[in-house]
Write a protein that holds these residues in place. Structure first.
Motif, short mmCIF file in Angstrom:
data_model
loop_
_atom_site.label_atom_id
_atom_site.label_comp_id
_atom_site.label_asym_id
_atom_site.label_seq_id
_atom_site.Cartn_x
_atom_site.Cartn_y
_atom_site.Cartn_z
N ARG A 139 -33.45 -55.05 -14.46
CA ARG A 139 -33.13 -53.76 -15.06
C ARG A 139 -31.62 -53.53 -15.10
N THR A 140 -30.93 -53.92 -14.03
CA THR A 140 -29.48 -53.77 -13.99
C THR A 140 -28.82 -54.64 -15.04
N ARG A 141 -29.29 -55.87 -15.16
CA ARG A 141 -28.74 -56.80 -16.15
C ARG A 141 -28.93 -56.26 -17.57
N ALA A 142 -30.13 -55.74 -17.86
CA ALA A 142 -30.39 -55.21 -19.20
C ALA A 142 -29.54 -53.97 -19.48
N ALA A 143 -29.38 -53.10 -18.47
CA ALA A 143 -28.57 -51.90 -18.66
C ALA A 143 -27.11 -52.27 -18.88
N ASP A 144 -26.61 -53.25 -18.14
CA ASP A 144 -25.23 -53.69 -18.32
C ASP A 144 -25.02 -54.29 -19.71
N ARG A 145 -25.99 -55.10 -20.15
CA ARG A 145 -25.88 -55.73 -21.47
C ARG A 145 -25.86 -54.67 -22.57
N ARG A 146 -26.76 -53.70 -22.48
CA ARG A 146 -26.81 -52.67 -23.51
C ARG A 146 -25.58 -51.76 -23.44
N ARG A 147 -25.09 -51.49 -22.23
CA ARG A 147 -23.89 -50.67 -22.10
C ARG A 147 -22.70 -51.35 -22.79
N LEU A 148 -22.60 -52.67 -22.62
CA LEU A 148 -21.53 -53.42 -23.27
C LEU A 148 -21.68 -53.38 -24.78
N GLU A 149 -22.91 -53.55 -25.27
CA GLU A 149 -23.15 -53.51 -26.71
C GLU A 149 -22.82 -52.12 -27.27
N PHE A 150 -23.25 -51.09 -26.58
CA PHE A 150 -23.04 -49.73 -27.07
C PHE A 150 -21.58 -49.34 -27.04
N ALA A 151 -20.80 -49.90 -26.12
CA ALA A 151 -19.41 -49.52 -26.00
C ALA A 151 -18.61 -49.82 -27.25
#
Length: 254
Positions: A139-151
């Motif tokens: 879950r942390t990995r997915a949230a970090d990946r999406r946070r980077l994409e959204f940024a």
């Protein structure tokens, strides 16, 4: 509990695989046997943000939304959790107050296991402990990946990607388009894309004017997903379904 099939592009599990599906059948049965069955009607709050932790919940049937509110009233939709998922585990393990509110989106059946019994079970079951650790890491990995994409996206692009993700994971086809099966407020949508409620209202109006969506009170129908795809065309997240809701990045209202 409904069985679901999952695939991962790296040969392992991903954060769409719920906790109970990660366990051997014997461990799953033993864990659920520790608790008591509960039923919740639609819109019932299962867990309250800031309350002390006394138990964890294992969802058997039905979907829930996980939301959190800041001191200034800003509310964000953090995730959607459904059959096989565990909720309330973080507070149970740390002893801290609950960090989010969990609300039933439809009739929900769950099993509640008291915090001490859950902790004792983990201490006796290394395989279950590692499964929980793996879920947290995924879950942390997915949230970090999406946070980077959204940024790297504007709010307009983030909203388009979010709506497409919700349509894929929680949409139902109707003669008029794809209706989101989860009743979400504009504030929750805004919190999910790191924007103000007013900005999301304006963007939804633009989409309505283009006849891409139809909105109502906590309802949303996607009529022209192709328009949303064009808006979010630069987003790498469009390659596959999103398991939950991305953690909102810092505001970049464009």
């Amino acid at each position: 509990m409904t069985e679901r099939t999952y695939a991962s592009d790296d040969g392992g599990l991903d954060d769409r695989v719920p906790f109970l599906a990660r366990l051997e059948s014997e461990d799953r049965s033993a864990l659920l046997a520790l608790g008591r069955a509960l039923s919740f009607t639609r819109r019932t709050v299962l867990l309250h943000q800031h309350e002390p932790s006394s138990h964890v919940l294992f969802l058997v049937d039905g979907w829930t939304k996980v939301t959190a509110s800041a001191a200034n009233g800003y509310e964000a939709l953090l995730a959607l959790r459904g059959p096989g998922d565990i909720i309330g585990e973080s507070a149970a393990l740390t002893g801290r107050p609950r960090s989010a509110t969990v609300t039933a989106l439809e009739p929900v059946r769950a099993v509640a296991v008291e915090r001490e019994r859950f902790r004792d079970f983990l201490g006796r079951s290394p395989a279950v402990s590692f499964a929980l650790l793996g879920l947290t890491a995924d879950r942390t990995r997915a949230a970090d990946r999406r946070r980077l994409e959204f940024a790297s996206m504007s709010v307009r692009e983030r909203l388009a990607v979010l709506l497409l993700d919700l349509a894929r994971t929680h949409g139902r086809r109707t003669p008029d388009g794809v209706e989101l099966a989860v009743p979400l407020s504009k504030q929750e949508l805004a919190g999910s894309v790191g924007a103000s409620r007013e900005m999301v209202q304006r963007l939804l109006k633009e989409l309505r004017d283009k006849e891409a969506v139809i909105t109502g009170r906590r309802t949303l129908l996607i009529r022209r997903p192709d328009i949303l795809r064009r808006i979010g065309a630069a987003a790498p997240a469009l390659g596959g379904p999103a398991p939950g809701i991305p953690s909102p990045p810092g505001p970049r209202e464009e």
